[in-house]
Design a protein around this motif. Sequence first.
Motif, PDB file in Angstrom:
ATOM      1  N   LEU A  11      -9.592  20.058  -0.768  1.00  0.00           N
ATOM      2  CA  LEU A  11      -9.481  19.971   0.324  1.00  0.00           C
ATOM      3  C   LEU A  11      -9.969  20.192   1.565  1.00  0.00           C
ATOM      4  CD1 LEU A  11      -6.019  19.302  -0.125  1.00  0.00           C
ATOM      5  CD2 LEU A  11      -7.186  17.460  -0.443  1.00  0.00           C
ATOM      6  N   ARG A  17     -16.737  15.204   1.408  1.00  0.00           N
ATOM      7  CA  ARG A  17     -15.602  14.890  -0.542  1.00  0.00           C
ATOM      8  C   ARG A  17     -15.371  13.978  -1.041  1.00  0.00           C
ATOM      9  NH1 ARG A  17     -10.287  17.082  -2.788  1.00  0.00           N
ATOM     10  NH2 ARG A  17     -10.735  16.772  -4.725  1.00  0.00           N
ATOM     11  N   ASN A  75       0.176  19.215  -0.313  1.00  0.00           N
ATOM     12  CA  ASN A  75      -1.213  18.872  -1.232  1.00  0.00           C
ATOM     13  C   ASN A  75      -1.601  19.747  -2.031  1.00  0.00           C
ATOM     14  OD1 ASN A  75      -2.510  17.078  -1.964  1.00  0.00           O
ATOM     15  ND2 ASN A  75      -2.837  16.061  -0.607  1.00  0.00           N
ATOM     16  N   LEU A 102      -3.503  12.088  -0.469  1.00  0.00           N
ATOM     17  CA  LEU A 102      -4.605  11.088   0.116  1.00  0.00           C
ATOM     18  C   LEU A 102      -4.458   9.781  -0.056  1.00  0.00           C
ATOM     19  CD1 LEU A 102      -6.866  13.345   0.889  1.00  0.00           C
ATOM     20  CD2 LEU A 102      -5.867  12.252   3.255  1.00  0.00           C
ATOM     21  N   SER A 103      -4.615   9.841  -1.276  1.00  0.00           N
ATOM     22  CA  SER A 103      -5.041   8.604  -2.710  1.00  0.00           C
ATOM     23  C   SER A 103      -4.060   8.648  -2.908  1.00  0.00           C
ATOM     24  CB  SER A 103      -5.811   9.352  -3.103  1.00  0.00           C
ATOM     25  OG  SER A 103      -5.643  10.621  -4.595  1.00  0.00           O
ATOM     26  N   ARG A 112      -4.595  12.055 -13.174  1.00  0.00           N
ATOM     27  CA  ARG A 112      -3.485  11.861 -12.100  1.00  0.00           C
ATOM     28  C   ARG A 112      -2.249  12.031 -12.096  1.00  0.00           C
ATOM     29  NH1 ARG A 112      -8.281  14.141  -9.037  1.00  0.00           N
ATOM     30  NH2 ARG A 112     -10.173  13.041 -10.448  1.00  0.00           N
TER      31      ARG A 112
HETATM   32  C1  DQA Z   1      -5.586  14.938  -4.409  1.00  0.00           C
HETATM   33  C2  DQA Z   1      -5.077  14.089  -5.244  1.00  0.00           C
HETATM   34  C3  DQA Z   1      -5.706  15.237  -6.221  1.00  0.00           C
HETATM   35  O1  DQA Z   1      -5.997  14.231  -8.024  1.00  0.00           O
HETATM   36  C4  DQA Z   1      -7.077  15.188  -6.533  1.00  0.00           C
HETATM   37  O2  DQA Z   1      -7.202  15.958  -7.671  1.00  0.00           O
HETATM   38  C5  DQA Z   1      -6.806  15.922  -5.352  1.00  0.00           C
HETATM   39  C6  DQA Z   1      -6.840  15.382  -3.587  1.00  0.00           C
HETATM   40  C7  DQA Z   1      -4.993  13.294  -2.843  1.00  0.00           C
HETATM   41  O3  DQA Z   1      -5.337  13.744  -1.784  1.00  0.00           O
HETATM   42  O4  DQA Z   1      -5.592  12.181  -3.211  1.00  0.00           O
HETATM   43  O5  DQA Z   1      -8.081  16.780  -5.018  1.00  0.00           O
HETATM   44  O6  DQA Z   1      -4.741  16.066  -4.428  1.00  0.00           O
END
Ligand code: DQA
Length: 144
Positions: A11, A17, A75, A102-103, A112
């Motif tokens: 992050l 990124r 996060n 975030l996503s 995920r």
């Molecule tokens: C994340 C989602 C995760 O799957 C990913 O590995 C990240 C960012 C997000 O903020 O959307 O590093 O945590």
Amino acid sequence: MKIYVINGANLNLLGTREPEIYGSKTLSDINAEITNKCRTLNVPTECVFFQSNHEGEIIDKLHEAARNADGVILNPGAFTHYSYAIRDAISAIGIPVTEVHLSNIHTREEFRHKSVVSAVCKGVICGFGSAGYLMALEVMVNNN
Ligand code: DQA
């Protein structure tokens, strides 16, 4: 109130990124927005920011939060999906932790979809980009 805002793996690269997924704001931009939001809350609130790509450092910071803070916005990045050690740290510390992404992790790759930390967090906000951190701050301060 004092809130620790902890960001995990990769992050620190926000801004460059995969901006189509994570947006174009840097982590410093997001942290500045959180600091500004603190000033608008009815309850005097201070945020302490930390980012690490190392699981153990995140665990140490969660332990520190238990001694110093009223809650955590976390996060964990990809640690979300497999770190039982971070999950255990969250259950151990006994202060509320809000999980933020975030996503929208549920609309992305299958690996995920599962968060191993959600079950020990007070709540989860995902899919709203950096606004999710501000929402988390608001609910942690106003619904505590
Ligand atoms: C994340 C989602 C995760 O799957 C990913 O590995 C990240 C960012 C997000 O903020 O959307 O590093 O945590």
